[in-house]
Write a protein that holds these residues in place. Structure first.
Motif, PDB file in Angstrom:
ATOM      1  N   ASP A   6      28.295  43.886  44.654  1.00 28.19           N
ATOM      2  CA  ASP A   6      29.055  44.732  43.844  1.00 28.19           C
ATOM      3  C   ASP A   6      30.381  45.468  44.501  1.00 28.19           C
ATOM      4  N   ASN A   7      30.321  45.155  45.843  1.00 27.84           N
ATOM      5  CA  ASN A   7      31.199  45.870  46.851  1.00 27.84           C
ATOM      6  C   ASN A   7      32.361  44.829  46.728  1.00 27.84           C
ATOM      7  N   ALA A   8      32.396  43.556  46.564  1.00 26.16           N
ATOM      8  CA  ALA A   8      33.522  42.729  46.486  1.00 26.16           C
ATOM      9  C   ALA A   8      34.389  43.153  45.069  1.00 26.16           C
ATOM     10  N   PRO A   9      35.934  42.884  45.327  1.00 27.70           N
ATOM     11  CA  PRO A   9      36.865  43.023  44.383  1.00 27.70           C
ATOM     12  C   PRO A   9      36.262  42.293  43.295  1.00 27.70           C
ATOM     13  N   ALA A  10      36.842  42.630  41.838  1.00 24.84           N
ATOM     14  CA  ALA A  10      36.316  42.104  40.701  1.00 24.84           C
ATOM     15  C   ALA A  10      36.696  40.823  40.750  1.00 24.84           C
ATOM     16  N   VAL A  11      37.960  40.406  41.098  1.00 27.00           N
ATOM     17  CA  VAL A  11      38.595  39.093  41.208  1.00 27.00           C
ATOM     18  C   VAL A  11      37.922  38.157  41.905  1.00 27.00           C
ATOM     19  N   ILE A  12      37.135  38.512  42.944  1.00 25.08           N
ATOM     20  CA  ILE A  12      36.213  37.891  44.019  1.00 25.08           C
ATOM     21  C   ILE A  12      35.100  37.366  43.065  1.00 25.08           C
ATOM     22  N   GLN A  13      34.312  38.657  42.536  1.00 17.52           N
ATOM     23  CA  GLN A  13      33.201  38.411  41.621  1.00 17.52           C
ATOM     24  C   GLN A  13      33.429  37.090  40.608  1.00 17.52           C
ATOM     25  N   ASP A  14      34.448  37.401  39.818  1.00 18.60           N
ATOM     26  CA  ASP A  14      35.178  36.330  38.961  1.00 18.60           C
ATOM     27  C   ASP A  14      35.070  35.087  39.379  1.00 18.60           C
ATOM     28  N   THR A  20      30.255  28.912  40.225  1.00 24.97           N
ATOM     29  CA  THR A  20      28.843  28.727  40.195  1.00 24.97           C
ATOM     30  C   THR A  20      28.361  28.369  38.553  1.00 24.97           C
ATOM     31  N   GLY A  21      29.468  28.461  37.656  1.00 29.71           N
ATOM     32  CA  GLY A  21      29.244  28.401  36.287  1.00 29.71           C
ATOM     33  C   GLY A  21      28.854  27.043  35.605  1.00 29.71           C
ATOM     34  N   GLY A  22      29.205  25.940  36.437  1.00 28.51           N
ATOM     35  CA  GLY A  22      29.092  24.645  35.919  1.00 28.51           C
ATOM     36  C   GLY A  22      30.026  24.059  35.389  1.00 28.51           C
ATOM     37  N   ILE A  23      30.319  22.738  35.457  1.00 19.45           N
ATOM     38  CA  ILE A  23      31.323  21.774  34.864  1.00 19.45           C
ATOM     39  C   ILE A  23      31.451  22.008  33.488  1.00 19.45           C
ATOM     40  N   ASP A  24      30.261  22.070  32.628  1.00 19.21           N
ATOM     41  CA  ASP A  24      30.498  22.140  31.268  1.00 19.21           C
ATOM     42  C   ASP A  24      31.290  23.419  30.821  1.00 19.21           C
ATOM     43  N   GLY A  25      31.229  24.585  31.670  1.00 18.92           N
ATOM     44  CA  GLY A  25      31.853  25.725  31.191  1.00 18.92           C
ATOM     45  C   GLY A  25      33.131  25.944  31.805  1.00 18.92           C
ATOM     46  N   TYR A  26      33.606  24.765  32.590  1.00 22.07           N
ATOM     47  CA  TYR A  26      35.045  24.987  33.475  1.00 22.07           C
ATOM     48  C   TYR A  26      35.897  24.754  32.425  1.00 22.07           C
ATOM     49  N   GLU A  27      35.892  23.585  31.514  1.00 19.87           N
ATOM     50  CA  GLU A  27      36.808  23.302  30.734  1.00 19.87           C
ATOM     51  C   GLU A  27      38.178  22.841  31.618  1.00 19.87           C
ATOM     52  N   ASP A  28      39.384  23.615  31.121  1.00 17.37           N
ATOM     53  CA  ASP A  28      40.504  23.114  31.832  1.00 17.37           C
ATOM     54  C   ASP A  28      40.886  24.190  32.906  1.00 17.37           C
ATOM     55  N   GLY A  29      40.223  24.750  33.279  1.00 15.63           N
ATOM     56  CA  GLY A  29      40.112  25.887  34.320  1.00 15.63           C
ATOM     57  C   GLY A  29      40.597  27.434  33.625  1.00 15.63           C
ATOM     58  N   ARG A  30      40.348  27.363  32.482  1.00 15.87           N
ATOM     59  CA  ARG A  30      41.133  28.788  31.665  1.00 15.87           C
ATOM     60  C   ARG A  30      40.387  29.926  32.244  1.00 15.87           C
ATOM     61  N   HIS A  31      39.128  29.954  32.763  1.00 11.51           N
ATOM     62  CA  HIS A  31      38.582  31.280  33.414  1.00 11.51           C
ATOM     63  C   HIS A  31      38.993  31.326  34.532  1.00 11.51           C
ATOM     64  N   LEU A  32      39.197  30.113  35.496  1.00 12.61           N
ATOM     65  CA  LEU A  32      39.919  30.352  36.681  1.00 12.61           C
ATOM     66  C   LEU A  32      41.348  30.718  37.098  1.00 12.61           C
ATOM     67  N   LEU A  33      42.246  30.233  36.196  1.00 20.76           N
ATOM     68  CA  LEU A  33      43.558  30.291  36.356  1.00 20.76           C
ATOM     69  C   LEU A  33      44.109  31.770  36.152  1.00 20.76           C
ATOM     70  N   PRO A  34      43.459  32.652  35.418  1.00 20.43           N
ATOM     71  CA  PRO A  34      43.930  33.936  35.453  1.00 20.43           C
ATOM     72  C   PRO A  34      43.518  34.703  36.631  1.00 20.43           C
ATOM     73  N   LEU A  35      42.857  34.260  37.334  1.00 23.52           N
ATOM     74  CA  LEU A  35      42.322  34.639  38.619  1.00 23.52           C
ATOM     75  C   LEU A  35      43.371  34.644  39.955  1.00 23.52           C
ATOM     76  N   LEU A  36      44.241  33.495  39.606  1.00 19.88           N
ATOM     77  CA  LEU A  36      45.065  33.056  40.581  1.00 19.88           C
ATOM     78  C   LEU A  36      46.386  33.400  40.402  1.00 19.88           C
ATOM     79  N   ALA A  37      47.269  33.448  41.787  1.00 20.98           N
ATOM     80  CA  ALA A  37      48.654  33.624  41.347  1.00 20.98           C
ATOM     81  C   ALA A  37      49.307  32.273  40.902  1.00 20.98           C
ATOM     82  N   ASP A  38      50.155  32.363  40.098  1.00 19.98           N
ATOM     83  CA  ASP A  38      50.924  31.056  39.763  1.00 19.98           C
ATOM     84  C   ASP A  38      51.206  30.176  40.933  1.00 19.98           C
TER      85      ASP A  38
END
Length: 126
Positions: A6-14, A20-38
């Motif tokens: 829980d000491n990790a920044p929220a962006v790292i936790q996400d 670790t969420g599995g490929i089925d939930g990964y889709e097109d990276g829609r949950h990862l891309l908002p965590l990354l600078a363009d």
């Protein structure tokens, strides 16, 4: 699955939730891309140096498809970045990975991955 504390920044936790969420939930990276600078600055043992969140999101797809779990060994955080060391469990065994993150505006701006690429491939990584 919780990877970092829980000491990790929220962006790292996400970030680790996506990894670790599995490929089925990964889709097109829609949950990862908002965590990354363009203009993410990424460097890895196999990919080399890559610029851009979209390119990284496509490349990490193989890892997400094959990782069955992550055992955190060490994490260090400060206002500028995070470093983690963990064992990634792949189909044929665990691979030790170190990640160094740099932040800007609450997003991951820089990411350096270090691991043995031959070991990674031998254990089922792609």
């Amino acid at each position: 699955m919780t990877v970092v504390s829980d000491n990790a920044p929220a962006v790292i936790q996400d970030y680790y939730r996506v990894l670790t969420g599995g490929i089925d939930g990964y889709e097109d990276g829609r949950h990862l891309l908002p965590l990354l600078a363009d203009d993410l600055d990424f460097e890895g043992s196999i990919a080399g140096r890559v610029t851009g969140a979209a390119r990284f999101a496509e490349g990490v797809r193989g890892f997400i498809a094959n990782v069955t779990g992550i055992d955190l060994i060490q994490e260090v955080h400060d206002s500028q970045g995070t470093a983690t060391v963990y064992d990634a469990h792949l189909p044929k065994g665990a691979v030790r990975i170190t990640e160094f993150f740099g932040f800007a505006d609450g997003r991951i701006q820089r990411l350096r991955l270090q691991y043995d690429p031959a070991d990674y491939i031998a254990k089922g990584g792609r």
